[in-house]
Motif scaffolding. Structure first.
Motif, PDB file in Angstrom:
ATOM      1  N   ALA A 211     -10.067   4.848  -1.889  1.00  0.00           N
ATOM      2  CA  ALA A 211     -10.513   3.457  -1.760  1.00  0.00           C
ATOM      3  C   ALA A 211     -10.829   3.141  -0.306  1.00  0.00           C
ATOM      4  N   ALA A 212      -9.958   3.582   0.595  1.00  0.00           N
ATOM      5  CA  ALA A 212     -10.171   3.347   2.026  1.00  0.00           C
ATOM      6  C   ALA A 212     -11.436   4.047   2.506  1.00  0.00           C
ATOM      7  N   ARG A 213     -11.634   5.288   2.055  1.00  0.00           N
ATOM      8  CA  ARG A 213     -12.812   6.055   2.470  1.00  0.00           C
ATOM      9  C   ARG A 213     -14.096   5.446   1.918  1.00  0.00           C
ATOM     10  N   SER A 214     -14.051   4.986   0.679  1.00  0.00           N
ATOM     11  CA  SER A 214     -15.232   4.355   0.082  1.00  0.00           C
ATOM     12  C   SER A 214     -15.592   3.073   0.820  1.00  0.00           C
ATOM     13  N   ALA A 215     -14.569   2.319   1.202  1.00  0.00           N
ATOM     14  CA  ALA A 215     -14.816   1.087   1.954  1.00  0.00           C
ATOM     15  C   ALA A 215     -15.480   1.403   3.283  1.00  0.00           C
ATOM     16  N   ARG A 216     -14.972   2.415   3.955  1.00  0.00           N
ATOM     17  CA  ARG A 216     -15.520   2.801   5.257  1.00  0.00           C
ATOM     18  C   ARG A 216     -16.972   3.251   5.131  1.00  0.00           C
ATOM     19  N   GLU A 217     -17.273   3.997   4.070  1.00  0.00           N
ATOM     20  CA  GLU A 217     -18.634   4.496   3.864  1.00  0.00           C
ATOM     21  C   GLU A 217     -19.634   3.370   3.650  1.00  0.00           C
ATOM     22  N   SER A 218     -19.135   2.203   3.196  1.00  0.00           N
ATOM     23  CA  SER A 218     -20.025   1.051   2.988  1.00  0.00           C
ATOM     24  C   SER A 218     -20.156   0.197   4.246  1.00  0.00           C
ATOM     25  N   GLY A 219     -19.561   0.661   5.339  1.00  0.00           N
ATOM     26  CA  GLY A 219     -19.651  -0.070   6.598  1.00  0.00           C
ATOM     27  C   GLY A 219     -18.535  -1.060   6.818  1.00  0.00           C
ATOM     28  N   ALA A 220     -17.507  -1.032   5.964  1.00  0.00           N
ATOM     29  CA  ALA A 220     -16.406  -1.991   6.059  1.00  0.00           C
ATOM     30  C   ALA A 220     -15.376  -1.577   7.104  1.00  0.00           C
ATOM     31  N   SER A 221     -14.734  -2.563   7.678  1.00  0.00           N
ATOM     32  CA  SER A 221     -13.599  -2.316   8.575  1.00  0.00           C
ATOM     33  C   SER A 221     -12.318  -2.875   7.966  1.00  0.00           C
ATOM     34  N   CYS A 222     -12.410  -3.384   6.741  1.00  0.00           N
ATOM     35  CA  CYS A 222     -11.228  -3.789   5.981  1.00  0.00           C
ATOM     36  C   CYS A 222     -11.578  -3.699   4.506  1.00  0.00           C
ATOM     37  N   PHE A 223     -10.563  -3.782   3.650  1.00  0.00           N
ATOM     38  CA  PHE A 223     -10.817  -3.797   2.217  1.00  0.00           C
ATOM     39  C   PHE A 223      -9.626  -4.401   1.493  1.00  0.00           C
ATOM     40  N   GLN A 224      -9.899  -4.859   0.282  1.00  0.00           N
ATOM     41  CA  GLN A 224      -8.862  -5.378  -0.603  1.00  0.00           C
ATOM     42  C   GLN A 224      -8.837  -4.511  -1.857  1.00  0.00           C
ATOM     43  N   TYR A 225      -7.657  -4.377  -2.467  1.00  0.00           N
ATOM     44  CA  TYR A 225      -7.524  -3.545  -3.663  1.00  0.00           C
ATOM     45  C   TYR A 225      -6.407  -4.085  -4.544  1.00  0.00           C
ATOM     46  N   PHE A 226      -6.437  -3.731  -5.811  1.00  0.00           N
ATOM     47  CA  PHE A 226      -5.326  -4.005  -6.710  1.00  0.00           C
ATOM     48  C   PHE A 226      -4.352  -2.833  -6.620  1.00  0.00           C
ATOM     49  N   PRO A 227      -3.086  -3.078  -6.336  1.00  0.00           N
ATOM     50  CA  PRO A 227      -2.139  -1.967  -6.220  1.00  0.00           C
ATOM     51  C   PRO A 227      -1.848  -1.284  -7.548  1.00  0.00           C
ATOM     52  N   LYS A 228      -2.070  -2.011  -8.652  1.00  0.00           N
ATOM     53  CA  LYS A 228      -1.873  -1.443  -9.986  1.00  0.00           C
ATOM     54  C   LYS A 228      -2.833  -2.121 -10.947  1.00  0.00           C
ATOM     55  N   ASN A 229      -2.678  -1.851 -12.242  1.00  0.00           N
ATOM     56  CA  ASN A 229      -3.558  -2.440 -13.252  1.00  0.00           C
ATOM     57  C   ASN A 229      -3.659  -3.955 -13.045  1.00  0.00           C
TER      58      ASN A 229
END
Length: 285
Positions: free
Chosen positions: A20-38
């Motif tokens: 998730a972190a790598r995908s965010a970075r590849e889109s030019g992001a310097s931060c990201f949000q995610y769901f920790p579980k379902n």
């Protein structure tokens, strides 16, 4: 140069936290949000420390920040029968987010579902206390303002500040400000952004603001409809969002995350670039 927030969007953890972190970075992001579980369940999820540490390590190397968002069924105002389930789920989210190196877990203020308001507020404070009792991690609980589509509760900055003040652990609590929610609830009139900034300063809200959900709105001001639109494609508009985001109090936040639909390329790259330009242009002026 002025220190600017990390800018990014919500991403999937389908391939794990590190991916998730790598995908965010590849889109030019310097931060990201995610769901920790379902996102649709409160079922506890064992912490995958290997994957989480991969996420944390990558973010440190790349200078990225992350925030987690609690599942949709989470309700801080749940009655005593449901409170233990809520607190356990929130504690699980904190543990996962801490392992991932995230600065906080975003949780909606809660909805009362017909109960007396005083009881609702008491339930929220008790749930927060139960969740944070004994919590020694650095990851904070970040309370998000509401749009008003489920009721009046959680729409005002006053409520969020007071709940934090009345909890046993205010130092472990921060805020996440959602621009669409603020617009829809009527607490932010883009024609009078200075009034929102002054109110937040008088209440002591801004010093505890850790993250922003940057969303335009599909519905008009004061509609109490929680429907996000892409930046500049809703009723708020680019000018108002830029004015608010680049104001002094909000430039101090660590993370700005969009919760909007992806662009034609399957990412938020274009929107991220636009928002980053807002801050670069301010720095140059």
């Amino acid at each position: 140069m002025t220190l600017n927030p990390g800018i990014g969007a919500h991403v999937s953890i389908r391939g794990g936290y590190g991916q998730a972190a790598r995908s965010a970075r590849e889109s030019g992001a310097s931060c990201f949000q995610y769901f920790p579980k379902n996102p649709r369940s409160l079922k506890l999820k064992p912490v995958d420390y290997r994957d989480a540490r991969s996420c944390a390590s990558y973010c440190r190397e790349q200078g990225m920040v992350s925030i987690a968002h609690t599942p949709y069924p989470t309700n801080l105002a749940a009655d005593s029968a449901g409170r233990a389930v809520m607190a356990a789920s929130l504690r699980n989210d904190l543990e996962i987010a801490e392992a991932c190196g995230s600065l906080g877990i975003v949780v909606h203020f809660g909805h009362f579902a017909g109960m007396e308001p005083l009881q609702g507020y008491q339930n929220i404070i008790q749930c927060i206390n139960d969740t944070l009792s004994g919590w020694e991690g650095q990851t904070k609980l970040l309370i998000e303002n509401m749009a008003g589509n489920h009721g009046h509760e959680g729409m005002t900055l006053e409520e969020l500040v007071k709940v934090r003040e009345l909890s046993r652990y205010p130092e472990k609590i921060g805020f996440c400000f959602d621009t669409c929610h603020a617009f829809a609830s009527g607490i932010w009139n883009p024609q009078h952004t200075d009034e929102l900034l002054q109110r937040g300063e008088a209440l002591g809200y801004w010093p505890h603001l850790a993250a922003v959900h940057l969303n335009d709105s599909q519905f008009p001001y004061g509609s109490r409809r929680d429907r996000h639109a892409q930046i500049g494609q809703g009723h708020i508009g680019v000018k108002a969002l830029r004015e608010l985001l680049t104001s002094a109090p909000l430039r101090k936040v660590a993370a700005i995350a969009m919760e909007t639909e992806k662009g034609p390329d399957g990412t938020h790259r274009a929107e991220i670039a636009v928002v980053r330009h807002w801050f670069e242009a301010e720095d140059e002026s």
